[in-house]
Write a protein that holds these residues in place. Structure first.
Motif, PDB file in Angstrom:
ATOM      1  N   VAL A  84       4.783  -0.474   7.228  1.00 27.53           N
ATOM      2  CA  VAL A  84       4.225  -1.464   7.869  1.00 27.53           C
ATOM      3  C   VAL A  84       3.911  -3.029   8.282  1.00 27.53           C
ATOM      4  O   VAL A  84       2.648  -2.045   9.617  1.00 27.53           O
ATOM      5  CB  VAL A  84       3.312  -2.544   6.278  1.00 27.53           C
ATOM      6  CG1 VAL A  84       1.874  -2.676   6.132  1.00 27.53           C
ATOM      7  CG2 VAL A  84       3.053  -0.978   4.866  1.00 27.53           C
ATOM      8  N   ARG A  88       1.545  -1.821  12.061  1.00 25.47           N
ATOM      9  CA  ARG A  88       0.869  -3.347  12.412  1.00 25.47           C
ATOM     10  C   ARG A  88       1.065  -3.734  13.972  1.00 25.47           C
ATOM     11  O   ARG A  88       0.289  -4.191  14.302  1.00 25.47           O
ATOM     12  CB  ARG A  88       1.148  -4.282  11.833  1.00 25.47           C
ATOM     13  CG  ARG A  88       0.349  -4.202  10.256  1.00 25.47           C
ATOM     14  CD  ARG A  88       0.450  -5.485   9.730  1.00 25.47           C
ATOM     15  NE  ARG A  88      -0.239  -6.091   8.692  1.00 25.47           N
ATOM     16  CZ  ARG A  88       0.653  -6.517   7.324  1.00 25.47           C
ATOM     17  NH1 ARG A  88       1.058  -7.570   7.854  1.00 25.47           N
ATOM     18  NH2 ARG A  88      -0.367  -6.516   6.019  1.00 25.47           N
TER      19      ARG A  88
ATOM     20  N   VAL B  46      -3.834   1.822   8.069  1.00 29.21           N
ATOM     21  CA  VAL B  46      -3.417   1.477   6.841  1.00 29.21           C
ATOM     22  C   VAL B  46      -4.530   1.079   6.105  1.00 29.21           C
ATOM     23  O   VAL B  46      -5.198   0.203   6.883  1.00 29.21           O
ATOM     24  CB  VAL B  46      -2.475   0.560   7.327  1.00 29.21           C
ATOM     25  CG1 VAL B  46      -2.618  -0.904   7.499  1.00 29.21           C
ATOM     26  CG2 VAL B  46      -1.171   0.505   6.166  1.00 29.21           C
ATOM     27  N   GLN B  48      -6.341  -1.029   3.200  1.00 25.34           N
ATOM     28  CA  GLN B  48      -6.125  -2.507   2.311  1.00 25.34           C
ATOM     29  C   GLN B  48      -4.933  -2.935   1.505  1.00 25.34           C
ATOM     30  O   GLN B  48      -3.890  -3.414   1.364  1.00 25.34           O
ATOM     31  CB  GLN B  48      -7.447  -2.688   1.982  1.00 25.34           C
ATOM     32  CG  GLN B  48      -7.583  -4.378   2.013  1.00 25.34           C
ATOM     33  CD  GLN B  48      -6.895  -5.008   2.965  1.00 25.34           C
ATOM     34  OE1 GLN B  48      -7.564  -4.856   4.144  1.00 25.34           O
ATOM     35  NE2 GLN B  48      -6.548  -6.151   2.952  1.00 25.34           N
ATOM     36  N   THR B  50      -2.224  -1.066   0.186  1.00 27.12           N
ATOM     37  CA  THR B  50      -1.365  -0.344   0.661  1.00 27.12           C
ATOM     38  C   THR B  50      -0.781  -2.019   1.941  1.00 27.12           C
ATOM     39  O   THR B  50      -0.035  -2.410   1.721  1.00 27.12           O
ATOM     40  CB  THR B  50      -0.603   0.643   1.989  1.00 27.12           C
ATOM     41  OG1 THR B  50      -1.033   1.514   1.564  1.00 27.12           O
ATOM     42  CG2 THR B  50       0.951   1.049   2.544  1.00 27.12           C
ATOM     43  N   SER B  51      -1.531  -2.715   2.438  1.00 23.34           N
ATOM     44  CA  SER B  51      -1.400  -3.473   3.547  1.00 23.34           C
ATOM     45  C   SER B  51      -0.844  -5.712   2.574  1.00 23.34           C
ATOM     46  O   SER B  51      -0.103  -5.749   2.596  1.00 23.34           O
ATOM     47  CB  SER B  51      -2.588  -3.789   4.056  1.00 23.34           C
ATOM     48  OG  SER B  51      -2.330  -4.522   5.323  1.00 23.34           O
ATOM     49  N   ASP B  52      -2.030  -4.816   1.422  1.00 27.96           N
ATOM     50  CA  ASP B  52      -1.863  -6.090   0.228  1.00 27.96           C
ATOM     51  C   ASP B  52      -0.585  -6.151  -0.341  1.00 27.96           C
ATOM     52  O   ASP B  52       0.056  -7.268  -0.168  1.00 27.96           O
ATOM     53  CB  ASP B  52      -2.740  -5.706  -0.628  1.00 27.96           C
ATOM     54  CG  ASP B  52      -4.339  -6.386  -0.169  1.00 27.96           C
ATOM     55  OD1 ASP B  52      -4.433  -6.858   1.331  1.00 27.96           O
ATOM     56  OD2 ASP B  52      -4.986  -6.064  -0.591  1.00 27.96           O
ATOM     57  N   ASP B  55       2.400  -7.395   2.044  1.00 33.70           N
ATOM     58  CA  ASP B  55       2.546  -8.398   1.750  1.00 33.70           C
ATOM     59  C   ASP B  55       2.446  -9.308   0.471  1.00 33.70           C
ATOM     60  O   ASP B  55       3.499 -10.536   0.495  1.00 33.70           O
ATOM     61  CB  ASP B  55       1.013  -9.038   2.069  1.00 33.70           C
ATOM     62  CG  ASP B  55       0.838  -9.413   3.474  1.00 33.70           C
ATOM     63  OD1 ASP B  55       1.426  -8.404   4.445  1.00 33.70           O
ATOM     64  OD2 ASP B  55      -0.751  -8.768   3.764  1.00 33.70           O
TER      65      ASP B  55
END
Lengths: 235, 119
Positions: A84, A88, B46, B48, B50-52, B55
């Motif tokens: 990820v 980005r 990507v 949301q 997967t991104s979350d 994080d």
């Protein structure tokens, strides 16, 4: 009778997972209370504290690890998810591909040499050499490499974390000494040598430093895996 | 969240399967990372979820090192006999890596800027 009961309880995932989470949270609280001293990083304190606790209660590491395994297994998804940050920052990677690749490969070579050479020269145990070889990669990946090539993951984890602590403590003053002012270069250096902690430190410097630190960390982990697998036979 | 997690687990499983079948000495999740990256590049974005997930999980990654790290306690014999190697690897290794990567990157970024301004 009571002792046999305790031994059975120790094998429950509930036991290992809760001990680990409690130790980590307690270490984090202590770390905040003491004003975030970089040498007493919560992970380090949690590991040593929990280790002491196992020795005191007479629990073997094998039974603790068997019951804390669910947490250990989450390392896999954590590694996969490193795609990820790479995605980005794909535009920076593509734009500066040559610079990044050359820097990371060189950094990885130096880190690997510096990790293995002292062990070979001081005639350390082969197990020690294999535990030190993955040092250049971020802990998540380093633990996997160590398991793969027959090192001791515990030794690897502690060594990588200590390196990261040295990296974030010495990094910024060293950059000033070397008169390096390009945030992207500082970020790459911090990501390659101090991994997750370095990425955190780099984001405090600037957004650009943080982005390049993430790139440096992930690509360096990939370079280390490749290099260690190629050299595996000779370690 | 669950959908994102199952996607990640499938990528990890594919990575592990490739490593096992091809006999690669590379941890399965690392191959999974590569597969996910290629997938994201193809998709062009990507999600949301997967991104979350990244994080959220990345904030607590250090917790996941603890079970493996506790293993050092049982191996104090090894640490003791190799103490010099460890100290040298950690101190010199980290400083040497920091200094060279920063100097080389600084030099190359400057060269890249010059090429761009002249080209």
């Amino acid at each position: 009778m009571a002792e046999a009961g305790f031994e059975l309880f120790v094998l429950e995932p509930l036991y290992g997972v809760s001990c680990t989470v409690v130790a980590y949270v307690a270490a984090s609280v202590l770390y905040e209370k003491l004003g975030r001293p970089s040498l007493l990083h919560p992970v380090l304190i949690a590991m040593l504290g929990l280790g002491g606790f196992l020795v005191m209660t007479g629990t073997s590491y094998e039974s603790y690890f068997a019951s804390a395994r669910p947490l250990h297994l989450l390392l896999g998804p954590a590694v996969v998810l490193l795609a990820v940050p790479l995605f980005r920052h794909r535009h920076s990677i593509i734009h500066f591909f040559g610079v990044i690749l050359a820097t990371v490969v060189l950094g990885c070579l130096i880190a690997l040499t510096a990790s293995v050479a002292p062990a070979l020269f001081t005639g350390a145990d082969p197990e020690m050499v294999r535990s030190l070889a993955p040092r250049a990669a971020t802990t998540t990946v380093a633990i996997g490499i160590s398991e793969e090539i027959g090192g001791i993951p515990g030794v690897t984890a502690v060594v990588v974390i200590l390196s990261a602590i040295v990296g974030v403590t010495a990094g910024p003053p060293l950059m000033r000494m070397l008169k390096i002012r390009d945030d992207r270069a500082i970020g790459l250096a911090l990501g390659v040598s101090a991994h997750v902690l370095g990425v955190g430190r780099a984001f405090q410097i600037s957004e650009a430093a943080g982005a390049f630190a993430s790139i440096g960390m992930v690509l360096n982990a990939l370079a280390t895996v490749t290099l260690v697998s190629v050299l595996q036979g000779s370690l | 969240m669950l959908r994102a997690l199952s996607k990640i687990l499938v990528f990890q499983a594919c990575g592990a399967a490739i490593a096992a079948i091809a006999g690669l000495p590379v941890p399965g999740p690392v191959i999974g990372l590569g597969l996910l990256f290629v997938h994201l590049l193809q998709a062009g974005h990507v999600s949301q979820a997967t991104s979350d997930l990244f994080d959220r999980l990345s904030r607590h990654i250090p917790l996941l090192f603890v079970p493996a790290g506790v293993g050092v306690v049982g191996r104090f014999d090894l640490v003791h006999s190799g103490a010099l190697a460890i100290v040298l690897a950690v101190a010199l290794g980290t400083l040497a890596t920091l200094a060279t990567t920063a100097l080389v990157a600084d030099l190359l970024f400057r060269a890249a800027r010059e090429v761009e301004s002249h080209g």
